[in-house]
Design an enzyme around this catalytic site. Structure first.
Site, PDB file in Angstrom:
ATOM      1  N   SER A 115     -34.949 -49.882 -49.431  1.00  0.00           N
ATOM      2  CA  SER A 115     -36.054 -48.976 -49.729  1.00  0.00           C
ATOM      3  C   SER A 115     -36.513 -48.344 -48.425  1.00  0.00           C
ATOM      4  CB  SER A 115     -37.221 -49.728 -50.381  1.00  0.00           C
ATOM      5  OG  SER A 115     -36.830 -50.305 -51.597  1.00  0.00           O
ATOM      6  N   GLY A 147     -38.935 -45.820 -48.107  1.00  0.00           N
ATOM      7  CA  GLY A 147     -40.160 -45.047 -48.271  1.00  0.00           C
ATOM      8  C   GLY A 147     -39.865 -43.654 -48.776  1.00  0.00           C
ATOM      9  N   GLY A 149     -37.846 -41.698 -47.680  1.00  0.00           N
ATOM     10  CA  GLY A 149     -36.404 -41.463 -47.613  1.00  0.00           C
ATOM     11  C   GLY A 149     -35.643 -41.951 -48.819  1.00  0.00           C
ATOM     12  N   GLY A 150     -36.331 -42.524 -49.798  1.00  0.00           N
ATOM     13  CA  GLY A 150     -35.691 -42.965 -51.035  1.00  0.00           C
ATOM     14  C   GLY A 150     -34.970 -44.290 -50.892  1.00  0.00           C
ATOM     15  N   GLY A 154     -41.583 -51.185 -55.095  1.00  0.00           N
ATOM     16  CA  GLY A 154     -40.344 -51.909 -54.851  1.00  0.00           C
ATOM     17  C   GLY A 154     -39.918 -52.748 -56.036  1.00  0.00           C
ATOM     18  N   ASP A 155     -40.891 -53.332 -56.741  1.00  0.00           N
ATOM     19  CA  ASP A 155     -40.576 -54.150 -57.915  1.00  0.00           C
ATOM     20  C   ASP A 155     -40.020 -53.283 -59.040  1.00  0.00           C
ATOM     21  OD1 ASP A 155     -41.671 -56.223 -56.419  1.00  0.00           O
ATOM     22  OD2 ASP A 155     -43.658 -55.956 -57.305  1.00  0.00           O
TER      23      ASP A 155
END
Length: 306
Positions: free
Chosen positions: A217, A219, A221-222, A248-249
């Site tokens: 991950s 941010g 930036g995908g 994130g989950d």
């Protein structure tokens, strides 16, 4: 059935205030309570997508009872949580209504005894017998060995069940050596694991350490995926402003959903990125804005990486 493991479950409490100011009293305009811990958030997103999900881990005390009641209250998640003598922790999120920023306060969790850990491992082995995939998520509560996740990864591999790991620090370092099928670190966790702040180099190094696939991950930036079949990056069309706590989950849920459905990696990444972005619009982790998700799914840019 998808199995999620949350060894350090929590009661997530979200307060909304007009504006969060240090050294000041605040009037809370809204209070929300949800079953928490990364694996329970993943389970709730998967259930909302229509998957059969079983959630296990530890709960205890009055707080643990509230977590179990909330988990079984219409979420569609099967409760396979294991009781322990200690009391489940609480996490407090304070949402600033002016900026949308969230301040998080996380309690450490109850101490797990060696007997409780041994009993859990035996129960986990029985759950693996009917699992199509397993997610191991979050921090370790006090009392568990730092190699706890490594033990659970090895058990899943022995049972022939694909395993996704989402943790950090030394538990991640130990568990990667046990060869999980997928790990999903964020940029900081990946750099801590590999010593490299360059994502492509870091994902390659994490695979050399034992992970079959690395999905990082990044941010804004995908998501960057380094798999045995290639590397891809998935980026939503624009960052959404809101509560990033469960992003994130939600991405983990998207990856697991695609795994059990057997969809190709580019489509799997698009699903994870769209869910992650849509979850930012939810005031609490473990939920997502479905209309936004469906709109974003076809607009996520997925490109191959050299």
């Amino acid at each position: 059935m998808i199995l999620t493991v949350t060894l350090n479950t929590a009661l997530d409490i979200t307060y909304r205030v007009a504006a969060l100011r240090p050294h000041a009293s605040h009037r809370v305009s809204e209070v929300l309570e949800r079953p928490g811990g990364k694996g329970l958030n993943v389970a709730r997103v998967l259930a909302a997508l229509g998957h059969e999900v079983t959630a296990t881990g530890f709960t205890g005390g009055a707080t643990g009872g509230v977590v179990r009641d909330l988990l079984t209250d219409g979420t569609g998640v099967r409760d396979a949580l294991v009781p322990l003598a200690g009391t489940t922790r609480r996490t407090i999120a304070v949402v600033d209504g002016r900026t949308g920023d969230t301040t998080q306060l996380n309690e450490p969790g109850p101490v797990v005894t060696p007997a409780e850990w041994s009993a859990f491992q035996e129960f986990y082995d029985t759950l693996l017998a009917s699992a199509d995939a397993v997610a191991l998520c979050g921090s370790l509560p006090p009392g568990l060995p730092v190699g706890a996740y490594a033990s659970l990864v090895r058990a899943a591999r022995a049972a022939g069940v694909p395993v996704l790991l989402d943790t950090s620090g030394e538990p991640l370092r130990r568990a990667v050596a046990a060869r999980p099928d997928v790990i999903k670190p964020n940029a900081d966790e990946l750099a801590e694991l590999t010593g490299s702040h360059e994502p492509l180099r870091a994902t390659r190094d994490a695979r050399r350490r034992g992970a079959r696939t690395v999905v990082a991950s990044l941010g804004a930036g995908g998501l960057l995926a380094h798999t045995p079949g290639g590397r891809w990056r998935a980026v939503p069309p624009a960052p959404l402003r809101g509560n990033p706590t469960g992003a994130g989950d939600a991405a983990v849920a998207g990856l697991l959903s695609g795994l059990v459905e057997g969809v190709p990696w580019p489509d799997r990444l698009a699903r994870a990125a769209a869910l992650s972005a849509a979850s930012v619009l939810s005031p609490v982790a473990g939920e997502f804005d479905r209309r936004t998700y469906e709109e974003l799914l076809g607009r996520v840019a997925v490109t191959g990486e050299a």
